[in-house]
Design a protein around this motif. Structure first.
Motif, PDB file in Angstrom:
ATOM      1  N   HIS A  88      -8.204   0.392  -5.138  1.00  0.00           N
ATOM      2  CA  HIS A  88      -7.559   1.087  -6.254  1.00  0.00           C
ATOM      3  C   HIS A  88      -8.610   1.546  -7.267  1.00  0.00           C
ATOM      4  O   HIS A  88      -9.608   0.846  -7.489  1.00  0.00           O
ATOM      5  CB  HIS A  88      -6.539   0.161  -6.924  1.00  0.00           C
ATOM      6  CG  HIS A  88      -5.665   0.868  -7.909  1.00  0.00           C
ATOM      7  ND1 HIS A  88      -6.044   1.071  -9.219  1.00  0.00           N
ATOM      8  CD2 HIS A  88      -4.427   1.438  -7.772  1.00  0.00           C
ATOM      9  CE1 HIS A  88      -5.080   1.723  -9.848  1.00  0.00           C
ATOM     10  NE2 HIS A  88      -4.091   1.954  -8.993  1.00  0.00           N
ATOM     11  N   ALA A 105      -3.706   2.514  -3.094  1.00  0.00           N
ATOM     12  CA  ALA A 105      -3.992   1.089  -2.891  1.00  0.00           C
ATOM     13  C   ALA A 105      -3.331   0.277  -3.999  1.00  0.00           C
ATOM     14  O   ALA A 105      -3.133   0.770  -5.114  1.00  0.00           O
ATOM     15  CB  ALA A 105      -5.487   0.850  -2.881  1.00  0.00           C
ATOM     16  N   ARG A 106      -3.002  -0.962  -3.687  1.00  0.00           N
ATOM     17  CA  ARG A 106      -2.439  -1.821  -4.723  1.00  0.00           C
ATOM     18  C   ARG A 106      -3.566  -2.466  -5.505  1.00  0.00           C
ATOM     19  O   ARG A 106      -4.582  -2.884  -4.942  1.00  0.00           O
ATOM     20  CB  ARG A 106      -1.545  -2.903  -4.102  1.00  0.00           C
ATOM     21  CG  ARG A 106      -0.851  -3.753  -5.152  1.00  0.00           C
ATOM     22  CD  ARG A 106       0.097  -4.776  -4.576  1.00  0.00           C
ATOM     23  NE  ARG A 106       0.632  -5.584  -5.641  1.00  0.00           N
ATOM     24  CZ  ARG A 106       1.704  -5.279  -6.364  1.00  0.00           C
ATOM     25  NH1 ARG A 106       2.368  -4.175  -6.104  1.00  0.00           N
ATOM     26  NH2 ARG A 106       2.122  -6.072  -7.344  1.00  0.00           N
ATOM     27  N   ARG A 107      -3.400  -2.553  -6.822  1.00  0.00           N
ATOM     28  CA  ARG A 107      -4.404  -3.230  -7.651  1.00  0.00           C
ATOM     29  C   ARG A 107      -4.574  -4.671  -7.177  1.00  0.00           C
ATOM     30  O   ARG A 107      -3.604  -5.371  -6.932  1.00  0.00           O
ATOM     31  CB  ARG A 107      -3.994  -3.225  -9.117  1.00  0.00           C
ATOM     32  CG  ARG A 107      -4.064  -1.869  -9.785  1.00  0.00           C
ATOM     33  CD  ARG A 107      -3.581  -1.951 -11.228  1.00  0.00           C
ATOM     34  NE  ARG A 107      -3.599  -0.645 -11.878  1.00  0.00           N
ATOM     35  CZ  ARG A 107      -2.620   0.245 -11.807  1.00  0.00           C
ATOM     36  NH1 ARG A 107      -1.537  -0.037 -11.104  1.00  0.00           N
ATOM     37  NH2 ARG A 107      -2.724   1.401 -12.427  1.00  0.00           N
ATOM     38  N   ASP A 115      -8.658   4.973  -3.789  1.00  0.00           N
ATOM     39  CA  ASP A 115      -7.363   5.580  -3.469  1.00  0.00           C
ATOM     40  C   ASP A 115      -6.300   5.026  -4.412  1.00  0.00           C
ATOM     41  O   ASP A 115      -6.070   3.818  -4.455  1.00  0.00           O
ATOM     42  CB  ASP A 115      -7.004   5.250  -2.016  1.00  0.00           C
ATOM     43  CG  ASP A 115      -5.772   5.991  -1.529  1.00  0.00           C
ATOM     44  OD1 ASP A 115      -4.971   6.450  -2.364  1.00  0.00           O
ATOM     45  OD2 ASP A 115      -5.596   6.106  -0.306  1.00  0.00           O
ATOM     46  N   PRO A 116      -5.636   5.897  -5.178  1.00  0.00           N
ATOM     47  CA  PRO A 116      -4.578   5.402  -6.074  1.00  0.00           C
ATOM     48  C   PRO A 116      -3.397   4.801  -5.320  1.00  0.00           C
ATOM     49  O   PRO A 116      -2.580   4.097  -5.916  1.00  0.00           O
ATOM     50  CB  PRO A 116      -4.157   6.653  -6.852  1.00  0.00           C
ATOM     51  CG  PRO A 116      -4.631   7.813  -6.043  1.00  0.00           C
ATOM     52  CD  PRO A 116      -5.853   7.341  -5.313  1.00  0.00           C
ATOM     53  N   ARG A 170       0.818  -1.207   0.000  1.00  0.00           N
ATOM     54  CA  ARG A 170       0.000   0.000   0.000  1.00  0.00           C
ATOM     55  C   ARG A 170       0.856   1.263   0.000  1.00  0.00           C
ATOM     56  O   ARG A 170       1.952   1.270   0.527  1.00  0.00           O
ATOM     57  CB  ARG A 170      -0.890   0.069   1.257  1.00  0.00           C
ATOM     58  CG  ARG A 170      -1.868  -1.029   1.433  1.00  0.00           C
ATOM     59  CD  ARG A 170      -2.528  -0.923   2.803  1.00  0.00           C
ATOM     60  NE  ARG A 170      -3.260   0.316   2.985  1.00  0.00           N
ATOM     61  CZ  ARG A 170      -3.333   1.001   4.131  1.00  0.00           C
ATOM     62  NH1 ARG A 170      -2.686   0.560   5.201  1.00  0.00           N
ATOM     63  NH2 ARG A 170      -4.031   2.105   4.212  1.00  0.00           N
TER      64      ARG A 170
END
Length: 889
Positions: A624, A658-660, A655-656, A202
């Motif tokens: 994401h 966050a990890r996909r 939230d960008p 993250r």
């Protein structure tokens, strides 16, 4: 002439939250509360407190406390409750043996509580089914330490974090979870240029401070550090003489590392990050001797957590960067006394004083205790324990100071299992939580922070006193006392004859030194002779504290001396990485769980603070933007998250950072505080094979949008009623009252929501039927008593403004502005609190930025935001950056 006794001044005690172990000065107000400040003389925090510590004074009220013993919901005497507890355990023990009884403890307990419980069950009832919620946060570190060092030893000290030239944070959002310690590191960076590397899937408040952030795929830490070991060997950066003189197993570990991570490109592909970032990390680590690697739950809470720890320890052993100033591996513990629990054997697979279940240690502890029925083998770890309860194998359980029906994996199954017990005893300071309500037959009122008297140990092995500054309310009693009373009733009067916590501590200290010839790391024998006065005045003391030895800041292993049979550290050939429970079309995401800045565990304490509830007041899902778009989830909307074990509905936070493929949800909300935010119900029961720690960072889940026609909030000074069963809601403390945020299909029933409404209360109401908007303000004797806002949109500004106005007298203009426009008409700065320490809302910071404050220091000077624990500084910097983008556009 009446002479008033002199004010004794503040009481020195220790914060009850994370493992930093901050010193606190508590000044009682003689009305049941206290003023809280940081202790400038405590070596952990030097006067600083985080937002949670600063708000401790808001959590001392007795509302919701369990104040009297109960059996089957009836108030009884302590004698009756203790008699029934003792006889219940005796019945099960006689009928089914020691394997049918268990006790589940907590890192919130004091060392003296832990010691008493461990002694009773392992030494006198013969059951090693003694485990703790610390199993959920740091047991992989314990297993990793023991496998490599032969002991559960943290080698370094906090000062190393200030003298290092490189700090590597692995699975640690220290800016939010250990903020005071993080501020010490930031100050050192400002003074000496320390570099920060953050390894975390993250984007977090910690990663925003980093010189380099590696957002690796969940579970790939061991590959990254195996690649680092290979890179160190290839560059000739291995400390060959240290490896030869003080370790074993290096060649096998390196062979395995080359199998797992043969090149930078292979590591990058496996970890899902750019090869250039991996290479930059390897270059930096190889070139920087003074390097500390800090790791926490992101490493530990994994199906391969122990191997992740082993991979980290391998690189420090290979470079000899251990036990010397400014270098070493460092485990950041999550609870105030996770370390103290480890010291006394509060884990099912250990004995007291860092001893193991080997024949020699079992006999040693048996002789010291004079134990008649010594446990001879490890017991069941936390997840195993509750699975055994579900199968009917464990029939009697005592839970102390923790909430497993909310916090354990597969929490719904845990709640169901608890109802099957023949005997279920809970020692708690709250009258109601998910566990208490899961069929606890005997409820024992426990002392809370502010009333407790004993010791805790922090992450750097420093023992500090928790001292009482409030009288025990009602019939609340210390946990060690309750255990001792049960022990006496079971016929062990002499062994449990303690009268004070100091007597328990002295016995614990004496056991640590008993037949300890230096082969055990934990030794506080120098404290075994403390008299009552010395114990009461004990200053923060780091172990070891051996008899007749000079006590000073201590590090381990700079010159070897490990606690293995041959005194050599053991490199670990980490196992090939397995994917764990796989995602599929039904459950395509891996859910990551963790903590937020201002809340603690299941909010039984922090949930009382209006300040702490103002930053992130609802359970949420961080996701994401690509994943949100794929599933049709909107920012600020709602998402249903499901796993094979349960389902929750959470506010969506797109939230960008966050990890996909890896959304994040916080752990804090329960069935008491939300309708559908109990994330433990989702988490799978996959555990690490060495430590038994649950894999809480990678549960396969599905995400789908949920819509509600109406949203809103209710506030009331006198308490709130309920909503219909289909409503989504979350409780949030409000200054001078109670708050409820909700989403639902139809308007709530006003009379049901406000059960304390009086006939002469004045109601001012605005209704726009076409837009489905309804706003009500209720006044009592001219002061705002309650309010209700309902409409199709989220009324965030009205919520943050009105929650501070309960009990206030509003002008006609303020009332009109709120009811007609749904917002404050007087220009008040609103929005969620950004700085919980000083109560600074988002609107006030935005106003400061608009007035010309160009950096975080200027914002702090204008508003005080970010000037205490600093955990809000990343958010302030994001707001500044957003403003610059607007100006430049």
């Amino acid at each position: 002439m009446n002479m008033r006794a002199p004010d004794p001044g503040p009481v020195r005690t220790t914060c009850p939250y994370c493992g930093v172990g901050c010193g606190v000065l508590a000044t009682p107000d003689h009305l049941g509360g206290a003023t809280i400040a940081g202790d400038r003389e405590h070596p952990s925090n030097f006067g600083r407190l985080c937002s949670k510590g600063s708000a401790l004074g808001e959590t001392l009220a007795l509302d919701g406390r369990l104040l009297h013993p109960e059996i089957d919901g009836r108030r009884v005497s302590w004698d009756d409750a203790l008699d029934e507890t003792a006889s219940g355990f005796r019945r099960v023990l006689d009928a089914h043996g020691p394997g049918a009884i268990a006790i589940y403890l907590s890192g919130q307990l004091l060392t003296e509580d832990y010691y008493a419980a461990n002694k009773l069950f392992k030494g006198f009832l013969g059951s090693a089914n003694v485990d703790t919620n610390s199993r959920l946060c740091m047991s992989s570190s314990v297993a990793g330490h023991k496998r490599a060092f032969g002991s559960d030893t943290v080698p370094g000290t906090y000062r190393d974090l200030e003298t290092a030239d490189l700090l590597v944070f692995v699975g640690s959002n220290a800016a939010w979870c250990h903020p005071v310690l993080h501020q010490r590191m930031l100050a050192a960076r400002a003074a000496r240029g320390t570099r920060f590397v953050v390894i975390d899937p993250r984007g977090t408040a910690t990663s925003e401070e980093a010189d380099l952030h590696l957002p690796i795929a969940s579970g790939t830490d061991a590959i990254l550090f195996s690649g680092l070991l290979v890179a160190l060997a290839e560059r000739g950066a291995v400390f060959a003489s240290y490896v030869a003189d003080h370790t074993e197993g290096f060649d096998a570990a390196l062979i395995r590392a080359r199998e797992l991570a043969p090149s930078v490109d292979a590591v990058a592909a496996a970890c899902g990050v750019e090869a250039a970032k991996v290479a930059a990390f390897y270059d930096l680590f190889a070139a920087t001797e003074r390097a500390v690697t800090l790791y926490s739950q992101g490493v530990n809470q994994s199906a391969q957590g122990t191997d992740k720890v082993g991979a980290i320890l391998n690189v420090h052993l290979a470079t000899g960067r251990i036990g010397r100033e400014g270098m070493g591996p460092f485990s950041l513990t999550g609870q105030p006394n996770a370390m103290g629990g480890r010291e006394v054997g509060g884990l099912a697979n250990t004995l007291a004083a860092h001893m193991e279940f080997d024949a020699e240690s079992i006999e040693k502890v048996r002789r010291f205790w004079g134990a008649p029925r010594m446990a001879r083998a490890p017991g069941l770890k936390a997840v195993e324990m509750f699975e055994a309860i579900g199968r009917g194998e464990i029939k009697a359980l005592w839970v102390m100071g923790t909430n497993p029906a909310a916090s354990l994996p597969r929490a719904d199954a845990v709640s169901t299992a608890l109802r099957k017990l023949d005997l279920f005893v809970v020692s708690e300071n709250v009258a109601s939580n998910d566990t208490v309500n899961a069929g606890a037959r005997i409820r024992l009122p426990a002392a809370a922070w502010g009333e407790k008297d004993g010791t805790v140990t922090n992450s750097e092995r420093r023992i500090s006193r928790q001292r009482p500054f409030l009288a025990l309310p009602g019939q609340a009693r210390p946990d060690w006392w309750a255990v001792a009373q049960v022990g006496r009733r079971l016929g062990f009067e002499d062994a449990f004859g303690w009268r004070t916590p100091g007597e328990v501590f002295r016995e614990h200290a004496a056991l640590s030194a008993f037949e300890n010839d230096g082969t055990r790391d934990f030794d506080i024998g120098a404290l075994a002779g403390l008299d009552t006065r010395d114990y009461d005045q004990l200053r923060p003391t780091q172990w070891p504290a051996r008899q007749s030895a000079v006590r000073d800041e201590t590090r381990f292993f700079a010159k070897g001396g490990y606690f293995t049979p041959n005194r050599r550290a053991r490199f670990v050939a980490v196992a090939p990485i397995t994917p764990g429970a796989g995602t599929d079309d039904a459950y395509p995401y891996r859910l990551n769980t963790g903590r937020v800045r201002d809340q603690w565990h299941t909010m039984t304490r922090t949930g009382k603070s209006p300040r702490l509830g103002s930053h992130l007041p609802e359970p949420f899902l961080e996701i994401h933007p690509d994943d949100a778009a794929r599933e049709g989830v909107a920012d600020g909307g709602f998402a249903r998250v499901t796993s094979p074990h349960g389902a929750v509905v959470l506010r969506a936070k797109v939230d960008p950072g966050a990890r996909r493929g890896a959304p994040f949800a916080p752990i804090h909300w329960t069935g008491e505080t939300s309708s559908s935010g109990r994330v433990g119900a989702l988490v799978h029961a996959v555990t690490d094979p060495f430590s038994g720690q649950p894999d809480a960072k990678a549960t396969p889940v599905a995400v789908a949008p949920v819509s509600f026609p109406l949203q809103g909030f209710a506030l009331a000074r006198s308490g709130l009623g309920g909503l219909d069963a289909a409503a989504w809601w979350a409780k949030a403390a409000a200054p001078g009252g109670h708050g409820l945020l909700f989403a639902l299909a139809a308007e709530p029933e006003v009379a049901a929501l406000f059960p304390h409404m009086a006939p002469d209360d004045e109601l001012v109401e605005y209704v726009d039927a076409a837009r489905r908007v309804r706003r009500i303000a209720m006044f009592r004797n001219g002061a705002l008593e309650a309010c209700l806002f309902v409409g199709p949109a989220r009324p965030e500004s009205s919520w943050t403004y009105l929650r501070d106005k309960l009990g206030a007298r509003l002008t006609d203009g303020q009332v009109r502005g709120l009811l007609l426009a749904g917002r404050a008409s007087d220009g008040a700065a609103t929005g969620p609190l950004v700085c919980a320490c000083h109560g600074v809302p988002k609107g006030e910071i935005e106003r400061a930025i608009a007035s010309g404050c160009g950096d975080a220091a200027a914002v702090g000077a204008a508003t005080r935001a970010g000037t205490n624990c600093g955990s809000c500084l990343p958010e302030i910097r994001r707001m500044l950056a957003a403003q610059r983008v607007v100006v430049e556009a």
